[in-house]
Design a protein around this motif. Structure first.
Motif, PDB file in Angstrom:
ATOM      1  N   SER A   5      -2.344 -36.926  41.395  1.00 15.06           N
ATOM      2  CA  SER A   5      -1.149 -37.051  40.556  1.00 15.06           C
ATOM      3  C   SER A   5      -0.921 -35.803  39.709  1.00 15.06           C
ATOM      4  CB  SER A   5      -1.244 -38.294  39.665  1.00 15.06           C
ATOM      5  OG  SER A   5      -2.364 -38.206  38.829  1.00 15.06           O
ATOM      6  N   THR A   6      -1.982 -35.105  39.339  1.00 15.37           N
ATOM      7  CA  THR A   6      -1.812 -33.896  38.526  1.00 15.37           C
ATOM      8  C   THR A   6      -1.375 -32.719  39.382  1.00 15.37           C
ATOM      9  OG1 THR A   6      -4.116 -33.207  38.723  1.00 15.37           O
ATOM     10  CG2 THR A   6      -3.568 -34.656  36.875  1.00 15.37           C
ATOM     11  N   ARG A   7      -1.443 -32.852  40.699  1.00 19.92           N
ATOM     12  CA  ARG A   7      -1.024 -31.784  41.607  1.00 19.92           C
ATOM     13  C   ARG A   7       0.342 -32.083  42.236  1.00 19.92           C
ATOM     14  NH1 ARG A   7      -3.987 -31.759  45.939  1.00 19.92           N
ATOM     15  NH2 ARG A   7      -5.178 -33.627  45.523  1.00 19.92           N
ATOM     16  N   ILE A   9       4.586 -32.905  41.910  1.00 19.86           N
ATOM     17  CA  ILE A   9       5.817 -32.792  41.131  1.00 19.86           C
ATOM     18  C   ILE A   9       6.875 -33.685  41.758  1.00 19.86           C
ATOM     19  CG2 ILE A   9       5.393 -30.484  40.201  1.00 19.86           C
ATOM     20  CD1 ILE A   9       7.169 -29.364  42.466  1.00 19.86           C
ATOM     21  N   GLN A  62      -3.584 -27.358  41.174  1.00 16.73           N
ATOM     22  CA  GLN A  62      -2.837 -27.801  40.001  1.00 16.73           C
ATOM     23  C   GLN A  62      -2.134 -26.634  39.315  1.00 16.73           C
ATOM     24  OE1 GLN A  62      -5.170 -29.976  37.191  1.00 16.73           O
ATOM     25  NE2 GLN A  62      -3.489 -30.246  35.769  1.00 16.73           N
ATOM     26  N   VAL A  65       1.464 -26.236  40.156  1.00 17.30           N
ATOM     27  CA  VAL A  65       2.362 -27.165  39.453  1.00 17.30           C
ATOM     28  C   VAL A  65       2.839 -26.522  38.156  1.00 17.30           C
ATOM     29  CG1 VAL A  65       2.488 -29.381  38.240  1.00 17.30           C
ATOM     30  CG2 VAL A  65       1.344 -29.229  40.464  1.00 17.30           C
ATOM     31  N   GLU A  66       1.918 -25.959  37.399  1.00 11.53           N
ATOM     32  CA  GLU A  66       2.278 -25.342  36.125  1.00 11.53           C
ATOM     33  C   GLU A  66       3.250 -24.185  36.326  1.00 11.53           C
ATOM     34  OE1 GLU A  66       1.314 -27.073  33.613  1.00 11.53           O
ATOM     35  OE2 GLU A  66       0.016 -28.263  34.912  1.00 11.53           O
ATOM     36  N   LEU A  69       6.755 -25.502  37.347  1.00 12.80           N
ATOM     37  CA  LEU A  69       7.449 -26.128  36.224  1.00 12.80           C
ATOM     38  C   LEU A  69       7.992 -25.086  35.247  1.00 12.80           C
ATOM     39  CD1 LEU A  69       5.047 -29.115  35.537  1.00 12.80           C
ATOM     40  CD2 LEU A  69       7.375 -29.272  36.403  1.00 12.80           C
ATOM     41  N   THR A  90      10.205 -32.012  37.846  1.00 11.29           N
ATOM     42  CA  THR A  90       9.474 -32.595  36.722  1.00 11.29           C
ATOM     43  C   THR A  90       8.052 -32.938  37.152  1.00 11.29           C
ATOM     44  OG1 THR A  90      10.384 -34.762  37.282  1.00 11.29           O
ATOM     45  CG2 THR A  90      11.482 -33.562  35.522  1.00 11.29           C
ATOM     46  N   ARG A  91       7.217 -33.089  36.161  1.00  8.24           N
ATOM     47  CA  ARG A  91       5.829 -33.464  36.403  1.00  8.24           C
ATOM     48  C   ARG A  91       5.775 -34.908  36.905  1.00  8.24           C
ATOM     49  NH1 ARG A  91       1.708 -30.688  34.260  1.00  8.24           N
ATOM     50  NH2 ARG A  91       3.050 -29.616  32.792  1.00  8.24           N
ATOM     51  N   TYR A  92       4.889 -35.162  37.839  1.00  5.03           N
ATOM     52  CA  TYR A  92       4.723 -36.519  38.363  1.00  5.03           C
ATOM     53  C   TYR A  92       3.916 -37.338  37.364  1.00  5.03           C
ATOM     54  CZ  TYR A  92       3.406 -40.293  41.516  1.00  5.03           C
ATOM     55  OH  TYR A  92       3.214 -41.531  42.104  1.00  5.03           O
ATOM     56  N   CYS A  93       4.389 -38.542  37.096  1.00  2.03           N
ATOM     57  CA  CYS A  93       3.672 -39.410  36.163  1.00  2.03           C
ATOM     58  C   CYS A  93       3.482 -40.756  36.856  1.00  2.03           C
ATOM     59  CB  CYS A  93       4.495 -39.563  34.878  1.00  2.03           C
ATOM     60  SG  CYS A  93       3.673 -40.578  33.665  1.00  2.03           S
TER      61      CYS A  93
END
Length: 100
Positions: A5-7, A9, A62, A65-66, A69, A90-93
């Motif tokens: 999930s942290t990787r 978007i 990861q 992702v940064e 974004l 957007t970031r995946y949550c």
């Protein structure tokens, strides 16, 4: 390796219904692998999703992702598309897994 999930978007604004789903997934993969889009190695593209015009992209790192974004604007462009499409990234949550 960071949690999936942290990787991941979330991409909104994908032009739905223009091309076959697998072709659109390819175009998204290419876009988010390009260095000019601050991209990197894509592990998986989930498209289509339950929400029209939304895709999920999971990167191998990861850090990508940064970087993605931080980019001001993502314009999806490909010779198979009639015009450029602005994407919302957007970031995946994942509320589902965090509440289990």
């Amino acid at each position: 390796q960071a949690a999936r999930s942290t990787r991941t978007i979330v991409i909104a604004g994908v032009p739905a219904g223009l091309l076959q789903d697998d072709v659109m997934a390819d175009i998204l993969t290419i876009h988010f692998q390009m260095s000019r889009n601050n991209g990197g190695d894509v592990e998986e593209v989930t498209y289509p999703t339950r929400n029209r015009g939304v895709a999920f992209i999971t990167f191998e790192d990861q850090e990508v992702v940064e970087r993605v974004l931080k980019k001001d604007q993502h314009l999806l462009q490909d010779k198979r598309l009639p015009r450029h499409y602005p994407l919302t990234v957007t970031r995946y949550c994942d509320q589902v897994s965090s509440s289990l």
